[in-house]
Design a protein around this motif. Sequence first.
Motif, mmCIF file in Angstrom:
data_model
loop_
_atom_site.group_PDB
_atom_site.id
_atom_site.type_symbol
_atom_site.label_atom_id
_atom_site.label_comp_id
_atom_site.label_asym_id
_atom_site.label_seq_id
_atom_site.Cartn_x
_atom_site.Cartn_y
_atom_site.Cartn_z
ATOM 1 N N LEU A 54 69.707 120.119 48.772
ATOM 2 C CA LEU A 54 69.170 121.495 48.440
ATOM 3 C C LEU A 54 70.161 122.543 48.603
ATOM 4 O O LEU A 54 70.199 123.581 47.937
ATOM 5 N N LEU A 55 71.064 122.308 49.788
ATOM 6 C CA LEU A 55 72.074 123.457 50.174
ATOM 7 C C LEU A 55 73.201 123.643 49.100
ATOM 8 O O LEU A 55 73.848 124.639 49.128
ATOM 9 N N LEU A 56 73.358 122.413 48.330
ATOM 10 C CA LEU A 56 74.568 122.479 47.429
ATOM 11 C C LEU A 56 74.161 123.641 46.335
ATOM 12 O O LEU A 56 75.034 124.051 45.519
ATOM 13 N N PRO A 59 75.164 128.465 46.211
ATOM 14 C CA PRO A 59 76.135 129.445 45.545
ATOM 15 C C PRO A 59 75.699 129.464 44.172
ATOM 16 O O PRO A 59 75.720 130.891 43.633
ATOM 17 N N GLY A 60 75.307 128.838 43.378
ATOM 18 C CA GLY A 60 74.830 128.990 41.998
ATOM 19 C C GLY A 60 73.471 129.761 42.165
ATOM 20 O O GLY A 60 73.297 130.651 41.148
ATOM 21 N N ILE A 61 72.579 129.669 42.985
ATOM 22 C CA ILE A 61 71.306 130.636 42.962
ATOM 23 C C ILE A 61 71.758 131.972 43.267
ATOM 24 O O ILE A 61 71.183 132.874 42.517
ATOM 25 N N ILE A 62 72.533 132.378 44.171
ATOM 26 C CA ILE A 62 73.211 133.634 44.416
ATOM 27 C C ILE A 62 73.689 134.249 43.192
ATOM 28 O O ILE A 62 73.611 135.453 42.870
ATOM 29 N N LYS A 63 74.475 133.471 42.434
ATOM 30 C CA LYS A 63 75.192 133.933 41.236
ATOM 31 C C LYS A 63 74.211 133.963 40.190
ATOM 32 O O LYS A 63 74.454 134.470 38.981
ATOM 33 N N LYS A 64 73.078 133.672 40.245
ATOM 34 C CA LYS A 64 71.973 133.707 39.008
ATOM 35 C C LYS A 64 72.474 132.689 38.096
ATOM 36 O O LYS A 64 72.353 133.138 36.786
ATOM 37 N N SER A 65 73.014 131.641 38.287
ATOM 38 C CA SER A 65 73.514 130.610 37.104
ATOM 39 C C SER A 65 72.368 129.905 36.776
ATOM 40 O O SER A 65 71.656 129.169 37.387
ATOM 41 N N TRP A 71 69.778 122.307 37.183
ATOM 42 C CA TRP A 71 70.084 121.063 38.145
ATOM 43 C C TRP A 71 69.218 121.040 39.191
ATOM 44 O O TRP A 71 68.869 120.048 39.821
ATOM 45 N N LEU A 72 68.992 122.381 39.666
ATOM 46 C CA LEU A 72 67.643 122.478 40.773
ATOM 47 C C LEU A 72 66.290 122.012 40.512
ATOM 48 O O LEU A 72 65.735 121.200 40.855
ATOM 49 N N SER A 73 66.019 122.055 38.923
ATOM 50 C CA SER A 73 64.826 121.534 38.678
ATOM 51 C C SER A 73 64.898 119.986 38.545
ATOM 52 O O SER A 73 63.776 119.420 38.891
ATOM 53 N N TYR A 74 66.091 119.359 38.317
ATOM 54 C CA TYR A 74 66.098 117.891 38.331
ATOM 55 C C TYR A 74 66.035 117.559 39.748
ATOM 56 O O TYR A 74 65.374 116.268 40.197
#
Length: 117
Positions: A54-56, A59-65, A71-74
Amino acid sequence: MKSNRAWWAMVLCYLGLFGLLLAGTYAGAPEHVKGDEDIVGATLMFWLVKCIPLLLFIPGIIKKSHYAASWLSYMAMFYFVVIIATGAGIWMWLQVLTIALLFIASLMFTRWKKAEE
């Protein structure tokens, strides 16, 4: 903006999952070691191992990617399967509920973010 509300819901579920994993890890410790003073260190170590995938996504969550959100949903579905297979009790059901909400929020964020772009 719908995507902004979905992003906040995703972040809250994401952080809630970390807390529930910590609580579930501590609650799942054997009774004979709960009084031990090393239980805090061992619990934090097991919790960190559980949370590494989950820690990976930070950065993408902060950037609102929306790519990171998809990929988080997977990854949420992977956690869903593992928790259902190994868990029991109230902590399992709270984690399952949080994971389901995380999955839905990340899907909706991905959909609405792509529509905005």
